[in-house]
Design a protein around this motif. Structure first.
Motif, PDB file in Angstrom:
ATOM      1  N   GLY A 118      53.007  53.213  36.612  1.00 19.89           N
ATOM      2  CA  GLY A 118      53.590  54.457  37.072  1.00 19.89           C
ATOM      3  C   GLY A 118      53.258  54.784  38.511  1.00 19.89           C
ATOM      4  O   GLY A 118      54.033  55.442  39.202  1.00 19.89           O
ATOM      5  N   ALA A 119      52.102  54.317  38.960  1.00 21.29           N
ATOM      6  CA  ALA A 119      51.663  54.582  40.343  1.00 21.29           C
ATOM      7  C   ALA A 119      52.107  53.490  41.305  1.00 21.29           C
ATOM      8  O   ALA A 119      51.848  53.597  42.512  1.00 21.29           O
ATOM      9  N   GLY A 120      52.753  52.436  40.798  1.00 20.11           N
ATOM     10  CA  GLY A 120      53.182  51.342  41.667  1.00 20.11           C
ATOM     11  C   GLY A 120      52.043  50.471  42.152  1.00 20.11           C
ATOM     12  O   GLY A 120      52.089  49.930  43.262  1.00 20.11           O
ATOM     13  N   VAL A 121      51.040  50.306  41.278  1.00 18.08           N
ATOM     14  CA  VAL A 121      49.816  49.579  41.634  1.00 18.08           C
ATOM     15  C   VAL A 121      49.698  48.324  40.781  1.00 18.08           C
ATOM     16  O   VAL A 121      50.001  48.340  39.583  1.00 18.08           O
ATOM     17  N   ASP A 122      49.260  47.220  41.382  1.00 18.15           N
ATOM     18  CA  ASP A 122      49.025  45.994  40.616  1.00 18.15           C
ATOM     19  C   ASP A 122      47.864  46.192  39.640  1.00 18.15           C
ATOM     20  O   ASP A 122      46.939  46.971  39.905  1.00 18.15           O
ATOM     21  N   PHE A 123      47.916  45.445  38.523  1.00 15.72           N
ATOM     22  CA  PHE A 123      46.952  45.631  37.440  1.00 15.72           C
ATOM     23  C   PHE A 123      46.287  44.315  37.078  1.00 15.72           C
ATOM     24  O   PHE A 123      46.954  43.297  36.885  1.00 15.72           O
ATOM     25  N   ALA A 124      44.961  44.336  36.981  1.00 14.26           N
ATOM     26  CA  ALA A 124      44.178  43.187  36.517  1.00 14.26           C
ATOM     27  C   ALA A 124      43.568  43.544  35.171  1.00 14.26           C
ATOM     28  O   ALA A 124      42.868  44.554  35.053  1.00 14.26           O
ATOM     29  N   LEU A 125      43.838  42.731  34.159  1.00 15.75           N
ATOM     30  CA  LEU A 125      43.340  42.982  32.814  1.00 15.75           C
ATOM     31  C   LEU A 125      41.930  42.427  32.669  1.00 15.75           C
ATOM     32  O   LEU A 125      41.694  41.236  32.899  1.00 15.75           O
ATOM     33  N   ALA A 126      40.995  43.297  32.288  1.00 16.23           N
ATOM     34  CA  ALA A 126      39.609  42.888  32.047  1.00 16.23           C
ATOM     35  C   ALA A 126      39.525  42.269  30.658  1.00 16.23           C
ATOM     36  O   ALA A 126      39.304  42.951  29.665  1.00 16.23           O
ATOM     37  N   GLY A 127      39.704  40.949  30.583  1.00 23.73           N
ATOM     38  CA  GLY A 127      39.760  40.272  29.305  1.00 23.73           C
ATOM     39  C   GLY A 127      38.451  40.268  28.549  1.00 23.73           C
ATOM     40  O   GLY A 127      38.424  40.044  27.338  1.00 23.73           O
ATOM     41  N   TRP A 128      37.338  40.525  29.251  1.00 25.56           N
ATOM     42  CA  TRP A 128      36.028  40.554  28.586  1.00 25.56           C
ATOM     43  C   TRP A 128      35.816  41.851  27.825  1.00 25.56           C
ATOM     44  O   TRP A 128      34.878  41.961  27.049  1.00 25.56           O
ATOM     45  N   GLY A 129      36.665  42.837  28.009  1.00 26.78           N
ATOM     46  CA  GLY A 129      36.485  44.146  27.392  1.00 26.78           C
ATOM     47  C   GLY A 129      37.198  44.311  26.073  1.00 26.78           C
ATOM     48  O   GLY A 129      37.485  45.432  25.662  1.00 26.78           O
TER      49      GLY A 129
END
Length: 206
Positions: free
Chosen positions: A173-184
């Motif tokens: 929604g903010a137009g920001v790239d996203f990195a998924l924290a797979g360890w969480g």
């Protein structure tokens, strides 16, 4: 530098706090209602969303009082909340490389003080956006838009690291790239920009 600012979620991304969050919520419900759903039943209502929203979803009319008791109960489990392995090393390297770091969290300021403010990771973050500091919390884009405003940069210069669908929707929604924290222990199908299996993986993409 593709990005100049990196924002992190806290619970499930920087800290392994699921046990503390769910057990303290169980204690709160037991005190107020004499019984509580299981941690598995509470997880979708409590993880990754503002605490006040959790209390509304659970049907409390006096949300501030219920939330205050939850925060008090959280203190009992403080010693079970730990940083994920590799987080401090990642933050140190990001700072050395000149990135500005911040947090965009569903924790209220009170929860932040109880849960994260005394963590060795806290000093790395110069921009804080917490629940209640915008008209809506995640998954609304407003928290990240506030981060962008405080940072004084363009959305394209921000990367958001989180572990929940609400984090992703906030970023989109903010137009920001996203990195998924797979360890969480993320759940659901998410269209991330980067998937990280361990914190130091982020350095490979920057």
């Amino acid at each position: 530098m593709k990005y100049t600012h990196i924002a992190f979620d806290i619970d499930g991304t920087l800290t392994n706090s699921e046990y503390a969050v769910l057990r303290s919520l169980q204690d709160t419900l037991t005190a107020l209602r004499e019984s509580s759903p299981s941690p598995e039943e509470l997880a979708p209502l409590a993880l990754g969303i503002p605490g006040a929203d959790t209390m509304r979803l659970l049907g409390f009319e006096d949300v501030p009082a219920a939330l205050s008791l939850w925060v008090d109960n959280l203190h009992k489990y403080q010693d079970t909340i730990t940083l994920f392995p590799g987080v401090l090393n990642l933050l140190e390297k990001l700072r050395e490389q000149g990135y500005t770091l911040g947090v965009v969290t569903s924790q209220t300021p009170e929860e932040y003080e109880a849960d994260f403010a005394h963590s060795p990771a806290a000093p790395y973050f110069s921009i804080l956006v917490r629940a209640g500091e915008t008209a809506e919390g995640k998954p609304s884009p407003l928290p990240l838009l506030r981060f962008i405003d405080l940072a004084g940069c363009q959305p394209s210069k921000v990367l958001f690291v989180g572990d929940r669908e609400g984090d992703l929707r906030c970023a989109q929604g903010a137009g920001v790239d996203f990195a998924l924290a797979g360890w969480g222990n993320p759940t659901g199908k998410m269209a991330w920009t980067y998937r990280l299996e361990k914190p130091e993986d982020l350095l490979r993409y920057l």
